[in-house]
Structures are given as C-alpha cells and as structure tokens.
Design a protein around this motif. Structure first.
Motif, short mmCIF file in Angstrom:
data_model
loop_
_atom_site.label_atom_id
_atom_site.label_comp_id
_atom_site.label_asym_id
_atom_site.label_seq_id
_atom_site.Cartn_x
_atom_site.Cartn_y
_atom_site.Cartn_z
N THR A 7 0.85 -1.19 0.00
CA THR A 7 0.00 0.00 0.00
C THR A 7 0.89 1.23 0.00
OG1 THR A 7 -1.75 -1.16 1.17
CG2 THR A 7 -1.79 1.25 1.27
N ILE A 8 0.52 2.17 -0.86
CA ILE A 8 1.36 3.36 -1.01
C ILE A 8 0.51 4.63 -0.99
CG2 ILE A 8 2.97 4.54 -2.59
CD1 ILE A 8 3.06 1.33 -3.69
N GLY A 9 0.95 5.59 -0.22
CA GLY A 9 0.35 6.92 -0.24
C GLY A 9 1.48 7.92 -0.46
N ILE A 10 1.19 8.96 -1.24
CA ILE A 10 2.29 9.86 -1.63
C ILE A 10 2.00 11.31 -1.23
CG2 ILE A 10 3.67 10.73 -3.56
CD1 ILE A 10 3.31 8.14 -4.95
N GLU A 11 3.03 11.97 -0.72
CA GLU A 11 2.95 13.41 -0.44
C GLU A 11 3.93 14.09 -1.38
OE1 GLU A 11 2.81 13.70 4.26
OE2 GLU A 11 3.76 11.88 3.53
N VAL A 153 -1.49 15.55 -0.98
CA VAL A 153 -1.45 14.30 -0.22
C VAL A 153 -2.51 13.34 -0.75
CG1 VAL A 153 -1.60 13.30 2.10
CG2 VAL A 153 -0.81 15.66 1.82
N THR A 154 -2.09 12.14 -1.12
CA THR A 154 -3.07 11.16 -1.61
C THR A 154 -3.60 10.33 -0.45
OG1 THR A 154 -1.61 9.25 -1.89
CG2 THR A 154 -1.71 10.83 -3.73
N GLU A 155 -4.70 9.64 -0.69
CA GLU A 155 -5.12 8.56 0.19
C GLU A 155 -4.20 7.38 -0.14
OE1 GLU A 155 -7.20 8.83 2.50
OE2 GLU A 155 -8.43 10.58 1.99
N PRO A 156 -4.13 6.38 0.73
CA PRO A 156 -3.25 5.23 0.43
C PRO A 156 -3.87 4.34 -0.63
CG PRO A 156 -4.29 4.95 2.57
CD PRO A 156 -4.74 6.28 2.07
N ASN A 195 4.96 6.94 1.26
CA ASN A 195 4.63 6.10 2.42
C ASN A 195 4.32 4.70 1.94
OD1 ASN A 195 4.08 8.14 4.86
ND2 ASN A 195 3.51 9.07 2.92
N VAL A 196 4.99 3.72 2.55
CA VAL A 196 4.85 2.34 2.10
C VAL A 196 4.51 1.44 3.28
CG1 VAL A 196 6.02 0.40 0.97
CG2 VAL A 196 6.64 2.73 0.35
N SER A 197 3.54 0.55 3.07
CA SER A 197 3.31 -0.50 4.06
C SER A 197 2.98 -1.79 3.33
CB SER A 197 2.16 -0.11 5.00
OG SER A 197 0.94 -0.07 4.28
N LEU A 204 -4.47 -2.13 6.94
CA LEU A 204 -3.18 -1.65 6.46
C LEU A 204 -2.08 -1.91 7.47
CD1 LEU A 204 -4.10 1.79 4.79
CD2 LEU A 204 -4.00 -0.51 3.78
N GLY A 205 -0.89 -2.16 6.96
CA GLY A 205 0.26 -2.39 7.83
C GLY A 205 0.83 -1.09 8.35
N ARG A 207 3.37 1.84 8.41
CA ARG A 207 4.05 2.39 7.24
C ARG A 207 5.39 3.01 7.60
NH1 ARG A 207 2.26 8.52 7.14
NH2 ARG A 207 0.96 8.38 8.98
N LYS A 260 9.38 8.33 13.58
CA LYS A 260 8.40 9.32 13.16
C LYS A 260 7.88 10.22 14.28
CE LYS A 260 4.74 10.08 9.99
NZ LYS A 260 5.39 11.30 9.51
P1 ADP Z 1 1.43 12.44 8.31
O1 ADP Z 1 0.68 13.33 9.20
O2 ADP Z 1 2.48 11.66 8.97
O3 ADP Z 1 1.93 13.11 7.06
P2 ADP Z 1 -0.89 11.35 7.03
O4 ADP Z 1 -1.98 10.61 7.73
O5 ADP Z 1 -1.17 12.73 6.58
O6 ADP Z 1 0.41 11.30 7.89
O7 ADP Z 1 -0.50 10.47 5.78
C1 ADP Z 1 0.54 10.77 4.98
C2 ADP Z 1 0.52 9.86 3.78
O8 ADP Z 1 0.68 8.50 4.17
C3 ADP Z 1 -0.76 9.88 2.99
O9 ADP Z 1 -0.43 9.96 1.62
C4 ADP Z 1 -1.44 8.59 3.32
O10 ADP Z 1 -2.20 8.12 2.24
C5 ADP Z 1 -0.26 7.67 3.57
N1 ADP Z 1 -0.55 6.55 4.43
C6 ADP Z 1 -1.20 6.58 5.61
N2 ADP Z 1 -1.26 5.34 6.15
C7 ADP Z 1 -0.62 4.52 5.30
C8 ADP Z 1 -0.33 3.11 5.29
N3 ADP Z 1 -0.69 2.30 6.28
N4 ADP Z 1 0.37 2.61 4.25
C9 ADP Z 1 0.76 3.40 3.23
N5 ADP Z 1 0.51 4.71 3.19
C10 ADP Z 1 -0.16 5.27 4.20
#
Ligand code: ADP
Ligand code: MG
Length: 471
Positions: A7-11, A153-156, A195-197, A204-205, A207, A260
C-alpha cells in the motif's frame, strides 16, 4: 512472499511559479547566489508581518481545480512548530485545518485499466531553507525560505511501484499544463515523500515514510526496496516501527533517518499574524477560467482525430507542439502531428531551438499539411524545403519555386503525358488489364520520370486509372 499486498500513499511538494515568495517581496528564483534573496519576513524576525501572495493563492486554486478538489472558501494559515537548522524561526506557515482543496482525485492508467487515486488534500505552505552538506561542513541557503509550495497528499490508494510512478507522471503533467509549477525534480521544485506499508489482510500495515526521493524512477525502486525490507521483517516475526527513511540509490535500500514524529509534536495553531482569507465565488471562477485545455481533453481530441495513442502521448509530453496544434482546429491532425513529431522535431532538436524561435508561419504550416494531404507534396519534398520553411517567413509558393519543386497539377497537361506513356508501354498496359498491380506502379514510375518527379502523384494516379479503364 507474494501474498503481501503493498500500500502506497504519496505526499508531493511543488514550488509555485510566482515572482515573489509566499509571504514577502523577495524574489522566488532558482540558481541565485546563496542568501541573496531574503527579507526579515522570510526569517521570521520579531516585528515583521507576513502578507499573502495573491498569485500563490491563484496557482493553488488552479492546482486544486485540476485535482478535482473541493475548494475551501474560508481559510486560515497555521504554524507548524519545530526547530531545525533550515527553519531557525521555529515554525513553518502551512494550512493544517483548512487546506485550500480537499477530497479530490486523479485518474491514472494501469495495466488493468483506469484507476482513481483519491487526493486527501492540497494545502499551501512556505518552503524552508536549503541545507548543503559538503566535506564535513553544513551550509544553509535561505533563498528558498518562504518560497510558495503546495503539498498534495493522496489517500493510500496505490498498490505497486508502477501505479505510484503513473500517479506522479500524471500529477506532473497536470501541474505543468496548469502552469502551476515547472515540476523539476532535479532542481527540487517537485519533491516526493512516499509512504509504504505491506499487509496480508485488509487492515493496512505499519508504514514507513521515504523522504525526498530524487526521481520518479527512483520512487519505483524505493517502494520495492522498502516493501522487501518490511516483508523480511514480518517473515522473521519482527515488528515494523513507523519511521522516516531515505532511499540510498547505490545500495538500492532505504535507510533510517528518524523515528516518526506525530502531529501532536508540531503543536499546530492558527497563524496569528495573517487574517482569515475568504475567497469569493467570482475570484475562484476567474482563476479557473484561465486554465488552458488540459491534457486529458487534448488526448481525447487527438484520438478522435485518428492520431495513434503513442503519438498523442508524445505530443502531450511536448507542450509547445501541443499548444501549437491548438491553432489549427480544422487541419488534418494526423498529418499535422506527424509533421511536428517528425521533420519539425528533428530540425528543432538539431538546432536546439524551440518552435517559437523559428520563422515557420502558420500559413505555411497549414499549406504544407494541406498539400501533403492532397498529394501535392511528397514527404521527400518536405524534407527538401524544411530548412527554408523553418528559416524564412516568405510564402510557401516562393519556397517551392526556389527549391525547384513545381508540382504539376494541370490536368490537361498531365493527361497528355499519361496518354503518351500508355502508348509507349503496351506490354505493361496488357499486364495491368490481366490484373497485375505491379504494372500500374511501373506506369506511374514512368510518368514521374517523364515529369522529373514534379507531377502531383494523386492527380496522376487518378488520370492513369481513368485512361486505363477507358481502354
Ligand atoms: P502524516 O501526518 O504523517 O503526514 P498522514 O496521515 O497525513 O500522515 O498520511 C501521509 C501519507 O501517508 C498519505 O499519503 C497517506 O495516504 C499515507 N498513508 C497513511 N497510512 C498509510 C499506510 N498504512 N500505508 C501506506 N501509506 C499510508
Ligand atoms: Mg505529511
């Protein structure tokens, strides 16, 4: 190992193409002598007051719009408090509670078709100074402090390296076309935290966040390296700790930077020196109306007009060519795009100039495309006149004359030549009548030889077939 789902979410941070910084009048520029573009506001000196850059807000609205976000009409800025050498004032101005855009999405292409990647939010913030670590010393360049950024910021929602890369390519394309940023990862005007999990279940794992990866290609590599590390830990019954890492290209692995910090550590609170900002409907509409035709719409038009998918992508990647085509809505776009991607692009590359810096006139471009379509010019002809076409803004007719390309399109003249060739080649005519297609090509060749290649091939072809059927 394959039963783990990634699972990947990107900032993504992108620097906005404004003239000045987000809250001060210092120049927003790249490559200027270090520490020459600073005001006391950028450094947060006591007694200074920040002022919102309207252009910065406009560009953020553009970005929010192309990301299909809802726009927050009432916003305020927040202070994100932390100390780091690149932020000696102790806080960064950002938007934590009222991001300019929320709940958006973009569509990416995957091997299983289109996929929607949801955008959690897009917010405005100021950049920090840039640190440089050289030969045991650390240097700070405050030219970057206060440069306007948006963070997207994307959703994961991504599940592979290719999806993450496709997302970044698409995001870059959108922001470039919207003129929001120049999106140069090598100059730092676009920066990615990934962000990778991994997990075997729906849950979700834990990250890890990989900071500041230098290229889209490396984003793909970093994701795979990090997923591999996490899977190995889990397989060895070890715990994954939520941490911040960087990607080491040489060894293809991610390296721990720090454990973190959480939102609570930042003690966000509303920036007291900037009033609430209310955007009127008219203001938003006006900004949105300045957006150019976006890539997806262009792609759709190209495909409808018969351009291949590969060529459509190539044109869109070259904004100059794509914008140029907008001038010719009624032209044959297949021929026009072939001309632009072929001979014209080679010329531009060879001479290292842009289309705008040539003498090519719109009239000449139109006429060349029309003549190619009608068969009044061959592609060989175009190659012969290309330099003149690009270097002289004189009428096409003059260019053709000076290059000795006088296409004979006069039907009566051509018919006479055709009849002579038919008379002189009885054997071939007989072959043609017996269904041998090659004979037709041979006769065409004879006519072109007779006219020294200056006959209009499609007109000749028509006359030849006419005359042969009469026999
Ligand atoms: P932060 O406050 O640390 O920046 P956020 O909740 O805003 O954390 O999330 C930052 C990014 O991490 C987002 O793009 C989100 O989609 C992604 N993210 C959150 N949880 C996970 C997860 N378990 N695995 C992968 N990506 C995640
Ligand atoms: Mg974040």
């Amino acid at each position: 190992m394959n039963d783990y789902k990634k699972t990947i979410g990107i900032e993504v941070h992108v620097e906005l193409k404004t003239n000045t910084k987000m809250f001060s009048s210092s120049i927003n520029g790249f490559g200027i002598t270090a520490n020459h573009n600073i005001t006391p506001i950028d450094l947060g000196y006591p007694g200074t007051l920040p002022l919102i850059n309207q252009k910065g807000v406009e560009l953020a609205i553009r970005a929010a719009t192309v990301l299909n976000c809802k726009i927050n009409k009432t916003m305020h800025f927040d202070r994100k408090n932390y100390f780091y050498p690149d932020l000696p004032k102790g806080y960064q101005i950002t938007q934590a509670r009222t991001p300019i855009g929320v709940d958006g999405y973009i569509m990416i292409n995957t091997e299983n078709g289109e996929k929607k990647i949801r955008i959690h939010d897009i917010h405005i913030e100021e950049d920090t100074a840039k640190s440089l670590h050289q030969e045991g010393h650390s240097y700070l360049d405050f030219n970057r402090a206060g440069v306007p950024l948006v963070e997207i910021v994307t959703e994961p929602d991504m599940n592979s390296d290719t999806e993450a890369m496709a997302y970044l390519e698409k995001l870059r394309e959108l922001l470039l076309y919207a003129n929001v940023s120049d999106c140069k990862m090598e100059e730092g005007s676009m920066r990615c935290d990934v962000n990778v999990s991994v997990s075997k279940t729906e849950q979700l794992g834990v990250r890890a966040e990989i900071k500041n990866i230098g290229s889209i290609h490396n984003v793909g590599l970093a994701i795979n390296a990090e997923a591999k590390r996490q899977i190995e830990l889990l397989e060895n019954h070890q715990e994954i700790i939520e941490d911040t890492r960087r990607y080491d290209e040489k060894n293809n692995q991610t390296i721990l930077m720090r454990v973190k910090e959480t939102g609570n550590d930042y003690r966000y609170f509303p920036e007291p020196d900037i009033p609430y900002l209310t955007l009127t409907e008219e203001f938003i509409k006006k900004v949105q109306s300045e957006l150019p035709v976006m890539p997806d719409e262009r792609r759709k038009t190209y495909l409808e007009k018969g351009i291949s998918k590969v060529n459509a992508d190539k044109i869109i990647q070259n904004r100059d060519l794509s914008d140029y085509l907008l001038n010719f809505p009624t032209l044959n776009l297949v021929i026009a795009s072939n001309l632009l991607l072929g001979d014209i692009s080679s010329y531009l590359n060879k001479n290292n100039i842009s289309l705008a810096n040539t003498k090519l006139t719109k009239e000449n471009f139109t006429q060349v495309v029309e003549k190619l379509e009608k068969g009044e010019l061959s592609s060989k002809n175009v190659k012969d006149i290309l330099n003149d076409l690009m270097e002289k803004s004189i009428p096409l007719e003059e260019i053709l004359v000076s290059n000795n390309i006088q296409n004979i399109s006069d039907v009566s003249l051509l018919r006479e030549i055709v009849l002579n060739i038919i008379k002189a080649n009885e054997a071939s005519v007989k072959d043609y009548k017996e269904g041998k297609d090659r004979a037709l090509k041979y006769l065409m060749g004879q006519i072109m030889k007779e006219t020294k290649g200056s006959a209009n091939p499609s007109v000749v072809n028509q006359i030849l077939i006419d005359e042969l059927t009469k026999l």
